[in-house]
Design a protein around this motif. Structure first.
Motif, PDB file in Angstrom:
ATOM      1  N   ASN A 257       0.818  -1.209   0.000  1.00 61.67           N
ATOM      2  CA  ASN A 257       0.000   0.000   0.000  1.00 61.67           C
ATOM      3  C   ASN A 257       0.857   1.266   0.000  1.00 61.67           C
ATOM      4  OD1 ASN A 257      -2.317  -1.556   0.001  1.00 61.67           O
ATOM      5  ND2 ASN A 257      -2.598  -1.459   2.224  1.00 61.67           N
ATOM      6  N   THR A 258       2.024   1.193   0.636  1.00 55.84           N
ATOM      7  CA  THR A 258       2.939   2.336   0.649  1.00 55.84           C
ATOM      8  C   THR A 258       3.689   2.460  -0.673  1.00 55.84           C
ATOM      9  OG1 THR A 258       3.248   2.086   3.035  1.00 55.84           O
ATOM     10  CG2 THR A 258       4.903   3.384   1.853  1.00 55.84           C
ATOM     11  N   MET A 259       4.064   1.309  -1.261  1.00 54.06           N
ATOM     12  CA  MET A 259       4.876   1.312  -2.468  1.00 54.06           C
ATOM     13  C   MET A 259       4.175   1.970  -3.662  1.00 54.06           C
ATOM     14  SD  MET A 259       6.613  -1.935  -4.424  1.00 54.06           S
ATOM     15  CE  MET A 259       7.096  -2.679  -2.862  1.00 54.06           C
ATOM     16  N   THR A 260       2.855   1.919  -3.698  1.00 53.70           N
ATOM     17  CA  THR A 260       2.138   2.475  -4.843  1.00 53.70           C
ATOM     18  C   THR A 260       2.415   3.971  -5.028  1.00 53.70           C
ATOM     19  OG1 THR A 260       0.178   2.825  -3.460  1.00 53.70           O
ATOM     20  CG2 THR A 260       0.281   0.772  -4.716  1.00 53.70           C
ATOM     21  N   ALA A 261       2.766   4.659  -3.959  1.00 57.06           N
ATOM     22  CA  ALA A 261       3.028   6.101  -4.054  1.00 57.06           C
ATOM     23  C   ALA A 261       4.263   6.411  -4.896  1.00 57.06           C
ATOM     24  CB  ALA A 261       3.196   6.696  -2.660  1.00 57.06           C
TER      25      ALA A 261
END
Length: 357
Positions: A257-261
């Motif tokens: 979920n964090t990596m998508t940024a």
């Protein structure tokens, strides 16, 4: 290879070196993150039992580190693709050595335990020298435990610390001071930021004339529903073979979920590559994951791609017509010469000779 201090500072504070660091150290040291249902093994049938891929797969799996099991269980058919790519890069490197009678240099940027680099060096027998990097100490321990060859080297640190001064002062890096014939970036840039131009600006000068950049990226999609559906396919039809639902949910909450940024879409990464290369080709696609090969040498790119088998995966996971040319020239286009090589069957599936033959 000079990048402004503000960019370097942003990379130092990026997720890979901050919020993600405990996950990678824990997984690489075997204290978590490992597949809890089964261990990934290469499916040779997807590679048409090709001899070169089978040899590479055998070496590669023998040299696995702890983190590799997690990695190959997480990305659909990434292990088969690594064997397909590894066999092609090995042939490409040996042909390059035969022409120049000099060791071919290969840098695998951000590849965990450096298993690809170690496999290529082991099979190259001194004709290939490889370098890998990771900021995770447990990956260095895995590298040293199964180094496989004296011709492979590990740098403990993030990719941006490998600057000109480091190459000049570190004796372990002396084989690579003149650059690399193949530079392979594996799902690393997406953990630092979205500025692919700055990232390429840092690494591209290390690629020798005639060299090739190969990247594996998890790309965003302009349609969020399409991206989500491909993620569902990955989790339910592939990762569920290796991880329990609890493990899949934990990783999604902690990392994905964090990596998508920090992800970009295909058009954005293509625009960044266009600033540095005359040619780029998508050679593999599995859901939201893409492999892109780029070069300013038409001959080198055609040669590398011609040494690859067709993508080794069920068609349902591939959403692009491959090979897909995304950057080309009008004067000397790639398209007419791009094709996959045919498989050479292993003895296990070839007709057995009789004793009298």
């Amino acid at each position: 290879m000079t990048v402004d201090p503000e960019t370097i500072e942003r990379w130092r504070n990026a997720p890979r070196l901050t919020s993600f660091a405990p996950f990678f150290e824990r997984t690489a040291s075997g204290r978590g993150g490992a597949p809890d249902l089964a261990q990934p093994q290469p499916d040779l049938s997807l590679m048409d039992f090709d001899l070169d891929c089978a040899v590479f797969a055998d070496t590669h799996t023998r040299l696995f580190g702890i983190f590799d099991q997690h990695y190959y269980a997480s990305i659909p058919y990434r292990l088969e693709e690594e064997c397909r790519l590894g066999a092609a890069v090995l042939s490409f490197a040996l042909q390059n050595w035969a022409r120049a009678m000099m060791p071919t240099t290969i840098y695998t940027l951000g590849t965990g335990t450096g298993c690809l680099a170690r496999s290529l060096a082991a099979l190259g027998g001194g004709r290939i020298k490889t370098l890998c990097c990771s900021p995770t100490p447990a990956n260095r321990e895995a590298f040293l435990a199964r180094r496989g060859s004296e011709h492979t080297h590990f740098f403990l640190g993030p990719f941006f610390e490998l600057d000109d001064d480091r190459y000049a002062s570190d004796s372990d890096l002396s084989p690579f001071r003149d650059g690399f014939d193949v530079l392979f970036e594996d799902t690393t840039f997406q953990m630092y930021d979205q500025d692919r131009v700055k990232q390429l600006e840092f690494v591209v000068p290390r690629i020798r004339q005639g060299g090739v950049l190969v990247q594996v990226q998890k790309l965003a999609h302009e349609d969020a529903a399409v991206y989500a559906e491909r993620e569902r396919q990955k989790d339910e039809l592939f990762k569920a073979r290796y991880f329990s639902q609890e493990h899949i949910s934990e990783k999604k909450a902690e990392i994905l979920n964090t990596m998508t940024a920090c992800q970009v879409d295909l058009s954005t990464t293509t625009a960044a590559l266009r600033a540095f290369f005359r040619y780029s080709v998508v050679t593999w696609n599995s859901g939201n994951f893409y492999m892109i090969a780029s070069s300013n040498s038409r001959a080198s790119l055609v040669e590398l791609i011609s040494l690859m088998l067709k993508p080794a995966m069920p068609p349902a996971f591939c959403y692009e017509p491959l090979p897909l040319v995304v950057i080309d020239t009008e004067s000397d286009p790639l398209g007419p010469e791009l094709s996959w090589r045919s498989a050479t069957a292993t003895a296990a599936v070839a007709p057995r000779r009789s004793l009298s033959s």
